[in-house]
Design a protein around this motif. Sequence first.
Motif, mmCIF file in Angstrom:
data_model
loop_
_atom_site.group_PDB
_atom_site.id
_atom_site.type_symbol
_atom_site.label_atom_id
_atom_site.label_comp_id
_atom_site.label_asym_id
_atom_site.label_seq_id
_atom_site.Cartn_x
_atom_site.Cartn_y
_atom_site.Cartn_z
ATOM 1 N N ARG A 5 55.654 12.654 52.470
ATOM 2 C CA ARG A 5 56.195 13.612 51.509
ATOM 3 C C ARG A 5 55.081 14.132 50.613
ATOM 4 N N LEU A 6 55.210 15.363 50.250
ATOM 5 C CA LEU A 6 54.258 15.973 49.337
ATOM 6 C C LEU A 6 54.472 15.444 47.925
ATOM 7 N N ALA A 7 53.371 15.357 47.176
ATOM 8 C CA ALA A 7 53.479 14.874 45.802
ATOM 9 C C ALA A 7 54.247 15.859 44.935
ATOM 10 N N GLU A 8 53.966 17.124 45.154
ATOM 11 C CA GLU A 8 54.647 18.152 44.372
ATOM 12 C C GLU A 8 55.439 19.021 45.333
ATOM 13 N N ALA A 9 56.676 19.194 45.040
ATOM 14 C CA ALA A 9 57.529 20.041 45.866
ATOM 15 C C ALA A 9 58.258 21.011 44.944
ATOM 16 N N PRO A 10 57.563 22.068 44.539
ATOM 17 C CA PRO A 10 58.234 23.012 43.625
ATOM 18 C C PRO A 10 59.295 23.808 44.350
ATOM 19 N N ALA A 61 58.665 17.625 54.635
ATOM 20 C CA ALA A 61 57.538 17.290 53.756
ATOM 21 C C ALA A 61 57.888 17.414 52.286
ATOM 22 N N THR A 62 58.771 18.305 51.940
ATOM 23 C CA THR A 62 59.125 18.504 50.538
ATOM 24 C C THR A 62 60.374 17.726 50.148
ATOM 25 N N ASP A 63 61.226 17.490 51.129
ATOM 26 C CA ASP A 63 62.536 16.867 50.865
ATOM 27 C C ASP A 63 63.356 17.701 49.890
ATOM 28 N N LEU A 64 63.099 18.990 49.899
ATOM 29 C CA LEU A 64 63.893 19.880 49.069
ATOM 30 C C LEU A 64 65.176 20.218 49.820
#
Lengths: 545, 305
Positions: A5-10, A61-64
Amino acid sequence: MSPPRLAEAPFPLLGEHPAGYHRRLAVANGFSTLRQMRLVHGIGSLSPRSGEEAWSLLQAATDLPSVRLRPLSWPAIDGAIGTWLDVCGKAIRLRDLDFANLRHCPLCLAEDGILRVEWSLRMVTSCPVHAIGLVDGCSGCGRPLALDHRTDIHACRTCGTDMLKSPTHQADPNSVSVSRLLAEPFRPSGAASDVDLPQALIELPVGDRAAVLARLAHIRQISADAPASASVVGRRPPRIPDAAIEAAAVGKLLRDWPHSFLLMLMDTVLGSGHSMHRTAQAPAIRLVLQPLRSIDGAEIRFLADPARDLLSGAFGIEARQRAPGSKPIDTGDRTHYGLPVSPISHAAAMTRLEGRPDVALAKWWIRAGLLTEHAAADGVVLSREQVGELSMRLEEIASSNPVQPSVDARWIDRSLTAGREYRKDRLLLDLFEGRATCWRNDERPGLAGLLFDRSALLARRAEARIENWIVGDHRVALSPFNSAATLAWGPGCTLQLNECDELAARGDVECTFYDPPTPGAWRQKRWSVAGLARHARRKLRSDEH
Amino acid sequence: MTDPTSGWTGRDISDRRKIINRLFIDRPNLDPIIETMDLLREDHREGKETTCMTVIGEAGVGKSALLKQYAWDYCPYEEKTEQGIVRRHPVLYVQLEPDTTVIGAAETILKVLMGDRAPTGSIAKATILPAQLKIRKVELLILDEFQHVGERGATKTRNKTADWIKSIAKKLDIPVVMAGIPVVQQLVEDNDQLLSITPHAFVIPSYDFDNPDHREGFRGLLKELDKVLPFDQSAKLHEPDRALALHAASGGNLRYLRHIIARAARHAAAEDAYCITDDHFHRACDELSLHPTCPSNPFASLASG
C-alpha cells in the motif's frame, strides 16, 4: 502477491485529470518518476482510456474506495448514439475532447499543481478563472507539451524550460466565455453566472454544450474555406493559437446569435456570388441544417428561434430543392415565393401559361417593384396563411376604391389578374414591414410615391443579398444603374391615394406625407425610384466618408 | 496452588501453543530503555534536537525481543482524513543482514516499508529511503544487528556508515536506535560526530547468578513467566532449585531460557498436564543445545528426584 500500500493515498480532486492525479500520487509518495512507482506498486500509466487492470492496481495500492477513483477513468457510455465518454460523471462526445495536445494554465498550475479535466475539452482554450490563454507549447523551444514518466509536470521534457514561467496573455473575452461555459461543471465554484450567452445553451448538459460549440466551429471552418470538402472531420485538433481563434469566433457568434451567424454565413458563403441554389447546397449550410443530436439521439434545440427556421425563411429550404426555372411549389402550408429565373424568362413562362405573348406585361410588374429580378432560385418563404391574408386585403382595397385609370394603375389590375400572389403581396409586405413608405400630394389625387428610406434601403440590401437582388447589392455599381436595375425599378411606382389612406387608417402601414412648398412643384418633388436610389446612394457615400 | 479447573486443562493444544510461542515478559530493569525511546520520539514530534541511542548486549540477552515488542506496540496504522488515506509507521524495526553495506542497509529498510519490490541501489539510499521515512512519518528507526553494517570494511567504510546515520538523524530528524553486540558501541565511539549525537547508551547484560541482584532479577523474571504459561498449575519456576537449574541450562541467556521453557511447555501441553514438571524440563534439555557453559543436563537429578 498484492503490491504494498502507498503511504499517501490522496483522494482525486474534483475535475482532476487522471494523468495529473497519477503524478500527484507519485510525488506525495516520494517518487521522482512514475517508473519508480510502477516498479514498487505496479501502477502503470493512468490515462482516461486505461483498462480495468490499471485501475485495479491503483485501487489495490491506494485502498481507496472505488467510488473515489471512478471519476479518473472515462469509460465509453453504452447505448449512446455515437461515441460518448463518461468524464467525471458528465457525458462528453469523444470528438469534443483533445487527447493530442496537453494544455494548461500556468497560473492555475502554479497555484495548486493540478492538471484539470476541462483543459482536455477542445473548445476550452483559455482559463475560466484567470482569463488568460491556455498554453500547449513550450515557451522555450516551441515543442508541444507532453507528459512523460517524470512526475514533474512543470518542466519541458525537451529543453527543460519551466512551464510555470510561460508568458501569459489576456484571452479574448469571447473565448473566455466559451471556456467558462464548458469548464463550469468541472469546477467547485462555477463561473457560468457571468457567462453572457443564451440561457437555453447554459441549461444544456455540458456534453451538449460542447457539441453545439463544436458544430458552430465546424460550420465556421467550412464556410471560411468555401468551397469546402468535409475533410475537416477527424483532423488532429488544432494547437492553441488556432483553437483560440476558433473559440473566440464561436463565442462571438453565440453572443450575437442569430443575426451575426447569418451575417457570417452571408459574408463567407454568399459573398462569393454563389447562386442561391448552389448556396443552399453549400457544406456550411447543409451542416447548419443538419440536426445536432444528444447522447440519446434527441435533437439539441437550444434556441427559441432555431437556425434552421431562420435559414429556412432566408433561403427557402424547400425551394432550394427545386431546379432552377421551375414554378413555385405548394407544399401544403407554404407557398414559395422564389422565382428561379430572370423576370423576362418568368414573364415568358407566364405568357406561355396564359397564352399571351405579352412580354411587356412583365415589365409593369418589374416597374412596380413587385417583381424583382434575381438570378437564381429561392426567396422568402411565407406561410399560406400570410399569403392568403395579404391577398385578401389587396383585393379588398382594389374592390373598394374607384381606381382611376392610369398607366400606373394597370399593374395592380394586371397583378390581380395575373394570379401571381407574390407580386401583389410583396409590396404590401414591404409596407407592412416598414421597408417602404408612401406619400401623396393633396393637390393631385391618385398619386403617391413610394419612398424607400435609407434604413429600409439598407435592410432591403440585406434582403437583396439574401435573395441576390441586384438593387442594393453594393457589389453592383449603383452609378450608373445597369440596364437590369432600370428594368427592375422603372421610372416610378405608385399606389392609389385612397389605397394609401386605407392602409394608413388601418394602422397597417405608416405613411409619410410630404407637402410640396408650391403648387406645381410636386412634379419636381416626385422622385422616381431610380432617383430615390441615387439619392440614397449619395447619402450612403457621405455617411461612409 | 492454582485451581486445576481454571481452564487450560482439556483445551485444544493449539491454543496453548500460541501462548507458548509468544512468550515475553516485561522486564522492569529494561524500563529505562523504553522510556528513552519514548523520549526520543517525543523530541522528534516536538521538533527538538534529534539524538540517537545504542542498545548493546550479547546475543540472546533479549535486545531484539524488547525492540520488536516496542515496535509492535507502535505498529503501522492507517488514518482516514478529509484529503484521503495516510499510512504511518511510527516505529520502524529493521534487522540488518550480515555483511551488509550502507546501500544494502537502505535496501533492507525499504523492503520492510515497501515490500519485495522496493527500489534498490544508490537511488534507494539517496532518494527513495529519505522520502519514504519522511512520508510515513517514522518517529524512530531501530536498526538491530547494527554491527553487520560494514563489518568487514575498513575505517572508511565505518565512517560511511556513521555519516549515513548522521544524515538520517540530522537531515531527516529521525532518531536512530543502533542495537547489537558490544562492537556497535565501538563503532559509535570511533566517530566523534556520531558519538556527539548518541548520548544514550544502554547495555543489557546476561543474568549472573552469582550476583544477588541478578539472581533476584532472574527469579523474578521466572515468576512472571510462570504466570503467563498456559497451565492450570504453577510450575514454580522461581523456586531456588528449579531457578538454578534453568540458569545453568541457559547460562542466564534469555534466548536459551525461552527455548527451554517453550520446549518443556510443549511437552506438558501435549500430555495435557496441569503444569510443567521437572521431567518435562529434563526432556527439553536433552533435546536442545544448552548454553556452552552447561556441561550436562541440570534437570537430570531433579527429574529423577
